[in-house]
Design an enzyme around this catalytic site. Structure first.
Site, PDB file in Angstrom:
ATOM      1  N   VAL A   5       0.835  -1.199   0.000  1.00 16.79           N
ATOM      2  CA  VAL A   5       0.000   0.000   0.000  1.00 16.79           C
ATOM      3  C   VAL A   5       0.874   1.254   0.000  1.00 16.79           C
ATOM      4  O   VAL A   5       0.557   2.245  -0.671  1.00 16.79           O
ATOM      5  CB  VAL A   5      -0.963   0.006   1.218  1.00 16.79           C
ATOM      6  CG1 VAL A   5      -1.768   1.292   1.272  1.00 16.79           C
ATOM      7  CG2 VAL A   5      -1.892  -1.202   1.172  1.00 16.79           C
ATOM      8  N   CYS A   6       1.977   1.205   0.714  1.00 16.05           N
ATOM      9  CA  CYS A   6       2.839   2.385   0.888  1.00 16.05           C
ATOM     10  C   CYS A   6       3.261   3.046  -0.422  1.00 16.05           C
ATOM     11  O   CYS A   6       3.157   4.269  -0.546  1.00 16.05           O
ATOM     12  CB  CYS A   6       4.062   2.042   1.730  1.00 16.05           C
ATOM     13  SG  CYS A   6       3.653   1.514   3.402  1.00 16.05           S
ATOM     14  N   PRO A   7       3.731   2.296  -1.416  1.00 18.51           N
ATOM     15  CA  PRO A   7       4.179   2.995  -2.623  1.00 18.51           C
ATOM     16  C   PRO A   7       3.040   3.712  -3.348  1.00 18.51           C
ATOM     17  O   PRO A   7       3.276   4.721  -4.014  1.00 18.51           O
ATOM     18  CB  PRO A   7       4.787   1.889  -3.486  1.00 18.51           C
ATOM     19  CG  PRO A   7       4.235   0.619  -2.979  1.00 18.51           C
ATOM     20  CD  PRO A   7       3.975   0.851  -1.515  1.00 18.51           C
TER      21      PRO A   7
END
Length: 182
Positions: free
Chosen positions: A51-53
């Site tokens: 999810v972070c990118p």
């Protein structure tokens, strides 16, 4: 019991970071305040995740809009600057970040995540916390959500613009609309 942070002075910080030019440097709230800038400080759990990118690159893709609003964006995790740089050097189509227009900071001793109330102590990682801080250092906005859910860049921009009006913004207020008259 959690202590209220909004409408108080934000915890000060200085962290090592990978800057947009991919060099190592420092970021600090004091520097942004000295430059009369708003600060959009956000925490994410870990580099090389899923999810972070999507959040990090979405914020970078819209960075010019933050810049137009006199805001500096700073991304933070408990990973090292070396891990950040490796992730930035990994192309987007390979789950990397590619070029970023703002710094990624390393909170390796967990002190900043702890100060902002987003550290998951037993895991040594941060929740997805986002904070908007005025040029005077006042914490104006805080939202923390589960690590499984990415944030909305459009909403962050909307809230920043609402805060910058200095007025009373009703529910569903959009930039360009009138604020409430008192």
């Amino acid at each position: 019991m959690a202590e209220r942070m909004v409408a108080k002075q934000a915890p000060r910080f200085e962290m090592d970071a990978v800057l947009p030019n991919k060099e190592f440097g420092k970021v600090s709230l004091e520097e942004n305040m000295k430059n009369d800038k708003w600060t959009v400080l956000y925490f994410y759990p870990m580099d090389f995740t899923f999810v972070c990118p999507t959040e990090i690159t979405s914020l970078s893709d819209r960075y010019d809009e933050f810049e137009d609003l006199d805001a500096e964006v700073i991304g933070v995790s408990t990973d090292t600057i070396h891990t950040h740089k490796a992730w930035i050097n990994t192309p987007r189509d390979m789950n990397g970040l590619g070029e970023l227009k703002y710094p990624l900071a390393a909170d390796t001793n967990h002190s900043v995540a702890r100060d902002y109330g987003v550290l998951i102590e037993e895991e040594g990682i941060a929740l997805r916390g986002l904070f908007i801080i005025s040029p005077e250092g006042e914490l104006m906005y805080s939202v923390v959500n589960h690590n499984n859910i990415g944030r909305d860049v459009e909403e962050t921009l909307r809230v920043l613009q609402a805060l910058q009006t200095g007025g009373l913004c009703p529910a569903n207020w959009k930039p360009g609309q009138k604020t409430l008259e008192v």
